[in-house]
Scaffold this active site. Structure first.
Site, PDB file in Angstrom:
ATOM      1  CE  LYS A 136       0.195 -20.190 -53.258  1.00  7.29           C
ATOM      2  NZ  LYS A 136      -0.904 -20.178 -54.245  1.00  7.29           N
ATOM      3  CG  ASN A 139       2.335 -22.862 -51.175  1.00  5.71           C
ATOM      4  OD1 ASN A 139       1.291 -23.441 -50.869  1.00  5.71           O
ATOM      5  ND2 ASN A 139       2.635 -22.564 -52.415  1.00  5.71           N
ATOM      6  CB  THR A 174       0.582 -17.179 -56.610  1.00  8.96           C
ATOM      7  OG1 THR A 174       0.388 -18.547 -56.208  1.00  8.96           O
ATOM      8  CG2 THR A 174      -0.652 -16.370 -56.247  1.00  8.96           C
TER       9      THR A 174
END
Length: 428
Positions: A136, A139, A174
């Site tokens: 994501k 990161n 996520t």
């Protein structure tokens, strides 16, 4: 922090806090010798053990040592005290890609550059049997030259984690970026689920918002399961077509990484020159020659994590190694490197292995040949030089049965070259 006047281990000057989590804090640091900026991740040992994140920390260290690539955050070293563990990492001056996207959507050329770098890192991870599972924008970090760096491998999995069906089964990641097959909990291919997350990231970079966002989590999952999203009008036809192939809810028909990298949109403006930073690649093993032992007269130096393990005050083996499922062992030796190699040759001959040399200081005991005494068992051996007459030898099972590996260690006598076994004492 366990520092004196903001100096850590007499090596790093500790500066401002960069971020904070439930069991870790990240500080800016400066190497006192080189002057180079680093990120210091300070982990509270007691909290890690209390929360039950021992395996996660161990996996993160293992994975980051396995994947070294220009577009992956580099773990410089690991240090420890009785109460803290410190990850010394490459410092990404540009911060999170998320903050850049949150301000405004990216131009197509800029998004494509980041996507190219992201795919390069992800493909490299997959080639090493590593699946990130939490890709994501938060990161993905940027260095001072604007190059993308993949970070946070805390939820990553390795190929060895697959069950007999060849799939991963841990639901993680996520929600907005997770692939539909992960949500169903029926098992999933780690590489294909990472590709889906990369597609969501590409959409977010170009649109400035998520493709499947809903305030209600179940509604969002339903959208993800159907692959139901709408491209903004400014998306080019080529990128629309690419996204439709990446955000395919059926993992069997979803585009592969290799196919993405051959797509016309992806290849546009792609630099074909070799990167300045050397990318670690696989080394083809070859039989050990008679003269190869001399190459070990001065093996490469240990990294800090290896050296720390030699000191009982900083020994992390009790934290990171499950003693009843140990697939690696370490011992020190005061014998010469050539003597150690000679002993490995004896072990190979007596146990039905082939001793293969991969690179300087790195070997493989290969019992995978059909019909051999140790069929299916393969062991990686690393020899590190601590001093002219002091070596650390690490033996790790790379394939085969764990019980057979432990049986070999009990059956084989290394006594004439071993100074001391490290960590678990069962092999004394």
């Amino acid at each position: 922090m366990d520092t004196k006047e903001n100096i850590l281990m007499k090596k790093y000057e500790v500066g401002r806090m960069l971020g904070q989590g439930s069991f870790a804090k990240v500080y800016y640091g400066r190497n006192l010798v080189t002057g180079q900026g680093v990120a210091l991740k300070c982990i509270n040992k007691q909290k890690v053990m209390k929360i039950g994140l021992v395996k996660q920390i161990k996996r993160e260290i293992s994975v980051m040592n396995r994947v070294r690539h220009p577009n992956i955050m580099h773990l410089e070293e690991v240090m420890a005290t009785k109460t803290k563990i410190y990850f010394v990492m490459e410092y990404a001056k540009g911060g999170e890609l998320f903050k850049k996207v949150a301000k405004c959507r990216l131009k197509e050329e800029t998004a494509r550059k980041y996507f190219q770098q992201l795919m390069g890192a992800v493909v490299f991870c997959h080639s090493r049997g590593v699946y990130h599972r939490d890709l994501k924008p938060e990161n993905l970090l940027l260095d001072d030259e604007g190059n993308l760096k993949v970070s946070d491998f805390g939820l990553s999995a390795v190929a060895e984690s697959k069950r007999q069906d060849g799939l991963l089964h841990t639901t993680c990641g996520t929600p907005a970026y997770v692939a539909p097959e992960v949500i169903t909990r029926k098992g999933y291919d780690g590489a294909k689920s990472d590709i889906w997350s990369c597609g969501v990231i590409l959409f977010v970079m170009l649109a400035g918002h998520l493709p499947f966002y809903c305030k209600n989590l179940m509604d969002m999952y339903r959208k993800i399961a159907k692959g139901s999203y709408k491209c903004p009008h400014w998306f080019s036809p080529q990128v629309r077509r690419l996204l439709s192939k990446i955000l395919d809810p059926n993992p069997e028909t979803r585009i592969s990484a290799a196919e993405i990298m051959e797509h016309p949109w992806f290849k546009a403006g792609l630099c074909v020159e070799k990167p300045a930073t050397t990318v670690e690649t696989g080394v083809v093993a070859r039989p050990l020659g008679l003269d190869d032992a001399t190459e070990l007269a001065r093996p490469d130096n240990l990294n800090a994590f290896d050296i720390i393990s030699l000191s009982s005050g900083f020994d992390l083996s009790g934290l990171f190694v499950s003693r009843d499922q140990k697939d690696d062992v370490r011992f020190t030796s005061t014998r010469s490197a050539s003597c150690i190699v000679s002993k490995l040759e004896d072990v190979a001959r007596e146990s039905g292995f082939k001793l293969m040399k991969k690179e300087r200081g790195s070997f493989k005991l290969d019992g995978s040949s059909e019909g051999t005494k140790r069929e299916g068992l393969s062991i990686d051996v690393e020899i590190y030089g601590i001093g002219p007459s002091y070596h650390l030898v690490e033996m790790k099972k790379s394939s085969g049965d764990l019980m057979e590996f432990q049986h070999l260690l009990r059956q084989t006598s290394f006594g004439d070259i071993v100074c001391s076994w490290l960590g678990d004492q069962q092999h004394h």
